[in-house]
Design a protein around this motif. Sequence first.
Motif, PDB file in Angstrom:
ATOM      1  N   GLU A 256       0.833  -1.206   0.000  1.00  0.00           N
ATOM      2  CA  GLU A 256       0.000   0.000   0.000  1.00  0.00           C
ATOM      3  C   GLU A 256       0.866   1.255   0.000  1.00  0.00           C
ATOM      4  O   GLU A 256       1.938   1.269   0.602  1.00  0.00           O
ATOM      5  CB  GLU A 256      -0.865   0.038   1.268  1.00  0.00           C
ATOM      6  CG  GLU A 256      -2.047  -0.893   1.232  1.00  0.00           C
ATOM      7  CD  GLU A 256      -2.893  -0.752   2.495  1.00  0.00           C
ATOM      8  OE1 GLU A 256      -4.107  -0.919   2.389  1.00  0.00           O
ATOM      9  OE2 GLU A 256      -2.331  -0.477   3.574  1.00  0.00           O
ATOM     10  N   CYS A 257       0.334   2.296  -0.627  1.00  0.00           N
ATOM     11  CA  CYS A 257       0.969   3.607  -0.528  1.00  0.00           C
ATOM     12  C   CYS A 257       0.133   4.442   0.444  1.00  0.00           C
ATOM     13  O   CYS A 257      -0.778   3.921   1.078  1.00  0.00           O
ATOM     14  CB  CYS A 257       1.029   4.267  -1.905  1.00  0.00           C
ATOM     15  SG  CYS A 257      -0.612   4.620  -2.573  1.00  0.00           S
ATOM     16  N   MET A 258       0.431   5.734   0.530  1.00  0.00           N
ATOM     17  CA  MET A 258      -0.308   6.597   1.447  1.00  0.00           C
ATOM     18  C   MET A 258      -1.792   6.685   1.085  1.00  0.00           C
ATOM     19  O   MET A 258      -2.623   6.959   1.936  1.00  0.00           O
ATOM     20  CB  MET A 258       0.300   8.011   1.440  1.00  0.00           C
ATOM     21  CG  MET A 258       1.593   8.098   2.207  1.00  0.00           C
ATOM     22  SD  MET A 258       1.358   7.675   3.947  1.00  0.00           S
ATOM     23  CE  MET A 258       2.879   6.785   4.262  1.00  0.00           C
ATOM     24  N   LYS A 260      -3.845   4.380   0.165  1.00  0.00           N
ATOM     25  CA  LYS A 260      -4.645   3.234   0.640  1.00  0.00           C
ATOM     26  C   LYS A 260      -5.693   2.778  -0.365  1.00  0.00           C
ATOM     27  O   LYS A 260      -6.824   2.478   0.019  1.00  0.00           O
ATOM     28  CB  LYS A 260      -5.390   3.592   1.936  1.00  0.00           C
ATOM     29  CG  LYS A 260      -4.522   3.769   3.147  1.00  0.00           C
ATOM     30  CD  LYS A 260      -5.364   3.803   4.405  1.00  0.00           C
ATOM     31  CE  LYS A 260      -6.132   5.095   4.564  1.00  0.00           C
ATOM     32  NZ  LYS A 260      -6.683   5.286   5.900  1.00  0.00           N
ATOM     33  N   ASN A 261      -5.367   2.774  -1.655  1.00  0.00           N
ATOM     34  CA  ASN A 261      -6.396   2.306  -2.585  1.00  0.00           C
ATOM     35  C   ASN A 261      -5.929   1.069  -3.341  1.00  0.00           C
ATOM     36  O   ASN A 261      -5.795   1.076  -4.549  1.00  0.00           O
ATOM     37  CB  ASN A 261      -6.843   3.416  -3.534  1.00  0.00           C
ATOM     38  CG  ASN A 261      -5.668   4.059  -4.225  1.00  0.00           C
ATOM     39  OD1 ASN A 261      -4.537   3.605  -4.050  1.00  0.00           O
ATOM     40  ND2 ASN A 261      -5.893   5.068  -5.008  1.00  0.00           N
ATOM     41  N   GLY A 262      -5.652   0.051  -2.610  1.00  0.00           N
ATOM     42  CA  GLY A 262      -5.166  -1.190  -3.207  1.00  0.00           C
ATOM     43  C   GLY A 262      -3.676  -1.326  -2.960  1.00  0.00           C
ATOM     44  O   GLY A 262      -3.062  -0.492  -2.275  1.00  0.00           O
ATOM     45  N   MET A 263      -3.074  -2.402  -3.486  1.00  0.00           N
ATOM     46  CA  MET A 263      -1.665  -2.662  -3.250  1.00  0.00           C
ATOM     47  C   MET A 263      -0.874  -2.641  -4.553  1.00  0.00           C
ATOM     48  O   MET A 263      -1.143  -3.430  -5.467  1.00  0.00           O
ATOM     49  CB  MET A 263      -1.511  -3.990  -2.530  1.00  0.00           C
ATOM     50  CG  MET A 263      -2.011  -3.897  -1.089  1.00  0.00           C
ATOM     51  SD  MET A 263      -1.634  -5.354  -0.128  1.00  0.00           S
ATOM     52  CE  MET A 263      -3.090  -6.314  -0.456  1.00  0.00           C
ATOM     53  N   HIS A 264       0.077  -1.725  -4.617  1.00  0.00           N
ATOM     54  CA  HIS A 264       0.922  -1.617  -5.811  1.00  0.00           C
ATOM     55  C   HIS A 264       1.744  -2.896  -5.981  1.00  0.00           C
ATOM     56  O   HIS A 264       2.321  -3.398  -5.016  1.00  0.00           O
ATOM     57  CB  HIS A 264       1.892  -0.438  -5.655  1.00  0.00           C
ATOM     58  CG  HIS A 264       1.236   0.889  -5.829  1.00  0.00           C
ATOM     59  ND1 HIS A 264       0.969   1.420  -7.055  1.00  0.00           N
ATOM     60  CD2 HIS A 264       0.778   1.786  -4.915  1.00  0.00           C
ATOM     61  CE1 HIS A 264       0.387   2.606  -6.902  1.00  0.00           C
ATOM     62  NE2 HIS A 264       0.246   2.843  -5.610  1.00  0.00           N
ATOM     63  N   ILE A 265       1.828  -3.349  -7.225  1.00  0.00           N
ATOM     64  CA  ILE A 265       2.649  -4.530  -7.495  1.00  0.00           C
ATOM     65  C   ILE A 265       4.099  -4.080  -7.622  1.00  0.00           C
ATOM     66  O   ILE A 265       4.388  -3.135  -8.352  1.00  0.00           O
ATOM     67  CB  ILE A 265       2.155  -5.239  -8.774  1.00  0.00           C
ATOM     68  CG1 ILE A 265       0.743  -5.785  -8.511  1.00  0.00           C
ATOM     69  CG2 ILE A 265       3.105  -6.353  -9.173  1.00  0.00           C
ATOM     70  CD1 ILE A 265       0.025  -6.271  -9.728  1.00  0.00           C
ATOM     71  N   PRO A 316      -4.980   5.077 -12.659  1.00  0.00           N
ATOM     72  CA  PRO A 316      -3.830   5.765 -12.063  1.00  0.00           C
ATOM     73  C   PRO A 316      -4.024   5.998 -10.567  1.00  0.00           C
ATOM     74  O   PRO A 316      -5.130   6.237 -10.096  1.00  0.00           O
ATOM     75  CB  PRO A 316      -3.803   7.111 -12.797  1.00  0.00           C
ATOM     76  CG  PRO A 316      -4.700   6.975 -13.970  1.00  0.00           C
ATOM     77  CD  PRO A 316      -5.665   5.876 -13.675  1.00  0.00           C
ATOM     78  N   CYS A 317      -2.921   5.898  -9.819  1.00  0.00           N
ATOM     79  CA  CYS A 317      -2.977   6.163  -8.380  1.00  0.00           C
ATOM     80  C   CYS A 317      -2.453   7.574  -8.142  1.00  0.00           C
ATOM     81  O   CYS A 317      -1.397   7.934  -8.667  1.00  0.00           O
ATOM     82  CB  CYS A 317      -2.129   5.148  -7.619  1.00  0.00           C
ATOM     83  SG  CYS A 317      -2.188   5.396  -5.835  1.00  0.00           S
ATOM     84  N   PRO A 318      -3.157   8.374  -7.349  1.00  0.00           N
ATOM     85  CA  PRO A 318      -2.709   9.751  -7.125  1.00  0.00           C
ATOM     86  C   PRO A 318      -1.339   9.863  -6.450  1.00  0.00           C
ATOM     87  O   PRO A 318      -0.761  10.951  -6.407  1.00  0.00           O
ATOM     88  CB  PRO A 318      -3.803  10.359  -6.235  1.00  0.00           C
ATOM     89  CG  PRO A 318      -4.757   9.284  -5.927  1.00  0.00           C
ATOM     90  CD  PRO A 318      -4.432   8.060  -6.707  1.00  0.00           C
ATOM     91  N   CYS A 319      -0.797   8.778  -5.948  1.00  0.00           N
ATOM     92  CA  CYS A 319       0.511   8.862  -5.296  1.00  0.00           C
ATOM     93  C   CYS A 319       1.632   9.046  -6.317  1.00  0.00           C
ATOM     94  O   CYS A 319       2.745   9.390  -5.957  1.00  0.00           O
ATOM     95  CB  CYS A 319       0.791   7.610  -4.466  1.00  0.00           C
ATOM     96  SG  CYS A 319       1.239   6.173  -5.456  1.00  0.00           S
ATOM     97  N   GLY A 320       1.340   8.789  -7.592  1.00  0.00           N
ATOM     98  CA  GLY A 320       2.364   8.951  -8.624  1.00  0.00           C
ATOM     99  C   GLY A 320       2.980   7.645  -9.078  1.00  0.00           C
ATOM    100  O   GLY A 320       3.632   7.589 -10.115  1.00  0.00           O
TER     101      GLY A 320
HETATM  102 ZN    ZN Z   1      -0.363   4.687  -4.839  1.00  0.00          ZN
END
Ligand code: ZN
Length: 431
Positions: A256-258, A260-265, A316-320
């Motif tokens: 997870e990133c900050m 918290k919307n699923g788990m990055h592979i 896309p995840c907003p964390c970048g």
């Molecule tokens: Zn993310």
Amino acid sequence: MPKPEVMDRTVGFFKKNLETMLHKKRIEYHSQKLRGIVQYAYKNSQAFKNKMDSVGLKPKDIQTIKDLEKIPITKKAELVELQKKNPPFGGFEGVPVNELRRIFISPGPIYEPGEMEYNELGWAQGMYAGGFRPGDIAINTFSYHMVPFALHMVDNSLHRIGCISIPTGVGNTEQQVNILKNLKANGFCGTPSFLLNIAEKAEEMKFDLKKGLNLKVGFVAAEMLPESLRSKLEEKFGMIIRQAYGTADIGCLGYECMKKNGMHIPDDKIVEIVDPEAGKQLGPGKTGEIVATTFNKVYPLIRFGTGDLSILTETPCPCGRTSPRLLKILGRVDQATKVRGLFVHPGQVNEVASRYPQISKYYTVIKRKEDKDEMIFKIELKEEVPQPEKLKQEIEQSIRDVMKIRGDVQFVPEGTIPEGAKKIEDQRTWE
Ligand SMILES: [Zn+2]
């Protein structure tokens, strides 16, 4: 003594060039890595060569991620079986045994080779994304005995980031609280339930969890993490808690990133979501088995079936970070049922129900009507609701969101649903 907190734990990347690769670049990067490991494993891993030969494949047949579908999936049971016949590793290892540093033992028993130089990226990416920074001092409360997780994966990954590890292992909760206090440790690695034990023990010892201890980040794995437990622990300690997912055989498969919307592979793995029966890849948004491939030359597992179910997303995840994400680990493949060609799992039934505090009991019935599957979500409510029709529509929408198929909601009188009813009851008959 640790320096006062100045760094921002919520931004930044562990390996920016990899984590922010554009989709096309990532596909190229993974395809190239895949060709390399397939070539290598065919030459150096007897079990992999046998697998390829059994279906008449040569390394040149595997050029892209889509080509992976041609290779039969390796299941855990098969690993155990082959290891019994050909100990210790069943021919899955990619180097001679005398070039290893350690041999680990996981329940099964399954033996795992431990390489001289630990190179895995995933867990370290996960810790960094979860807020761990160089100089952090962390207790590592996973078990150090036999299994590879604590000593091999977590300890080495803390070191990769530049964190200091305190190898406390499991248990001794009171002592762990004292260690946290005396060493002003700011990181926790372990299961969510053990962090809860620590919180309860510290409260019993009359500690102020925020002022008396210094925990800032928690990296949890090996257990489900309910959102209610996460927010309770984050609030109690004033810390950030992020989870990761993986297996002892293949390592980290999601973090997870900050956001918290699923788990990055992680970038050092290829993860496919497949139909567990046909072994074919399913696109984003469909429930299937997590099948993983690593580029680890010491233990080159290619198309390893985890037996866990998830859904992949590429939005896309907003964390970048640009990697695809596993939405949630839904449970084990063997508990899932196929409805209208899609897998549904008791965990999804629970998730739908958990969104509605009005629900007291529930289960799902799968029927067959005119050669079509029907899914009926039977629900007992705690009390009468003012607009049952509106609630019914809302729940039906949640079913579509969570389970990706249509289901009907039926409110039933109190006492209809037996205690301990299965969450999915398959009433279909096939004659
Ligand atoms: Zn993310």
